[in-house]
Write an enzyme that holds these catalytic residues in place. Structure first.
Site, short mmCIF file in Angstrom:
data_model
loop_
_atom_site.label_atom_id
_atom_site.label_comp_id
_atom_site.label_asym_id
_atom_site.label_seq_id
_atom_site.Cartn_x
_atom_site.Cartn_y
_atom_site.Cartn_z
N SER A 156 0.85 -1.19 0.00
CA SER A 156 0.00 0.00 0.00
C SER A 156 0.88 1.24 0.00
CB SER A 156 -0.90 0.01 1.24
OG SER A 156 -1.55 1.26 1.38
N TYR A 169 -1.95 -0.21 10.05
CA TYR A 169 -1.95 -0.61 8.64
C TYR A 169 -0.64 -0.21 7.96
CZ TYR A 169 -3.79 -0.72 3.81
OH TYR A 169 -4.00 -0.95 2.47
#
Length: 337
Positions: A156, A169
């Site tokens: 990501s 995350y």
């Protein structure tokens, strides 16, 4: 002998060779980006296996793939946090169809300020995102080495820089990015393509399954608004198509969305300035609050402020449609055990 003096050769037909479709396995393939990636692989003629934790969700995903592509995927209930279960997943998939492409996509998104969440959220993110990816890679690579296959790791843009209110995350995705780069370097000579993908915001309905802490309505509001904003986010199906292209072409790295590429460039050229800009952006995010309960997007509620509600509704309109297309409309399993 023939008239030319050369011996006459009798050409016998070769025995028929066994042909099979390439085999592709997608973890976290029951919904969202994973399901859209599986759709692209099926359209390219792959025999697809979907792996995820929820049996009902997998069956709905299989029905969608049959509707979309006319193919019937295999589905396997598997928790990628359990390395023994991942080992058995790879063994059975290889025994049935071979193993040519593996996409490690399973993950979880936690949204909220650090003050409103605890170490448990970091542990959960590392278990599912990083250790799940690690288990998938380690158990797949021996088979992929034999087949000269491809491994795709879904990172990501959050792993390329620390994103406020997404720190569990971001930390886990940063570890995935390092793993992907190292595996690409080590396995390239062995004929295995390892591709690390760093998407930015995608319209896949992920806000329905994300977990929100603090002021859950406000946190859900800003995340849904940005994830559905046309200028900041990318259509999930388009992203899946580009991801599959990159993996099949054995690209080392893919960064998706212009905003993500700009963030990567800015952090690489001026990391201090980028961090200061992140600090300014963090001031616009919700203050810690709530009752300490972490809620999924479908139960987080809407922001209290009318303007915030309008922004959430505007930004999430496209994301809501994407959720219906990618099996995100029902609650999924929580990460914490």
């Amino acid at each position: 002998m023939t008239g030319t003096g050369r011996p006459h050769r009798i050409h016998q037909p070769r025995p028929p060779e066994r042909h099979r479709a390439p085999s592709a396995l997608v973890t976290g393939g029951s919904r969202g980006l994973g399901l859209l990636i599986a759709r692209q692989l099926a359209r390219r003629g792959c025999a697809v296996t979907l792996a995820a934790r929820d049996a009902e969700e997998l069956e709905r995903a299989a029905a969608l793939l049959r509707e979309w592509t006319g193919t019937a995927p295999h589905v396997v209930v598997c928790d990628v946090r359990d390395r023994a279960a991942v080992r058995e997943l790879m063994r059975t998939t290889h025994a049935r169809d071979g193993l040519d492409v593996v996409i490690a996509n399973a993950g979880v998104i936690q949204v909220g300020p650090v003050a409103a969440i605890g170490a448990e959220e970091f542990d959960d993110a590392l278990d599912v995102i990083f250790r799940g990816t690690l288990h998938t890679a380690l158990e797949a690579l021996p088979y992929l080495r034999r087949s000269g296959g491809r491994l795709g790791l879904i990172g990501s843009v959050g792993g390329l820089l620390g994103v406020p209110h997404l720190l569990p995350y971001s930390c886990a995705k940063a570890a995935v990015g390092a793993l992907g780069e190292g595996l690409h370097a080590e396995y390239r000579a062995a004929g295995v393509g390892v591709t690390t993908v760093h998407p930015g915001l995608l319209r896949t309905g992920s806000d329905r399954q994300a977990e929100f802490g603090g002021d859950t309505g406000a946190e859900s509001g800003w995340f849904s608004a940005l994830a559905g904003a046309p200028l900041l986010s990318m259509d999930g199906e388009r992203a899946a198509r580009r991801i599959v292209d990159a993996v099949l072409r054995r690209r080392a790295r893919l960064v998706l969305t212009p905003a993500a590429r700009a963030a990567q460039l800015g952090h690489g050229v001026a990391p201090g300035l980028t961090t200061r800009l992140s600090a300014l952006a963090a001031r616009a995010l919700p203050e810690p609050g709530g009752d300490g309960t972490v809620r999924q997007g479908h139960e987080a509620g809407k922001p209290a402020h009318p303007l915030a509600r309008r922004l959430r509704d505007w930004g999430s309109a496209l994301n809501d449609r994407a959720a219906a297309r990618s099996n995100q409309t029902r609650p999924g399993p929580r990460t914490s055990s």
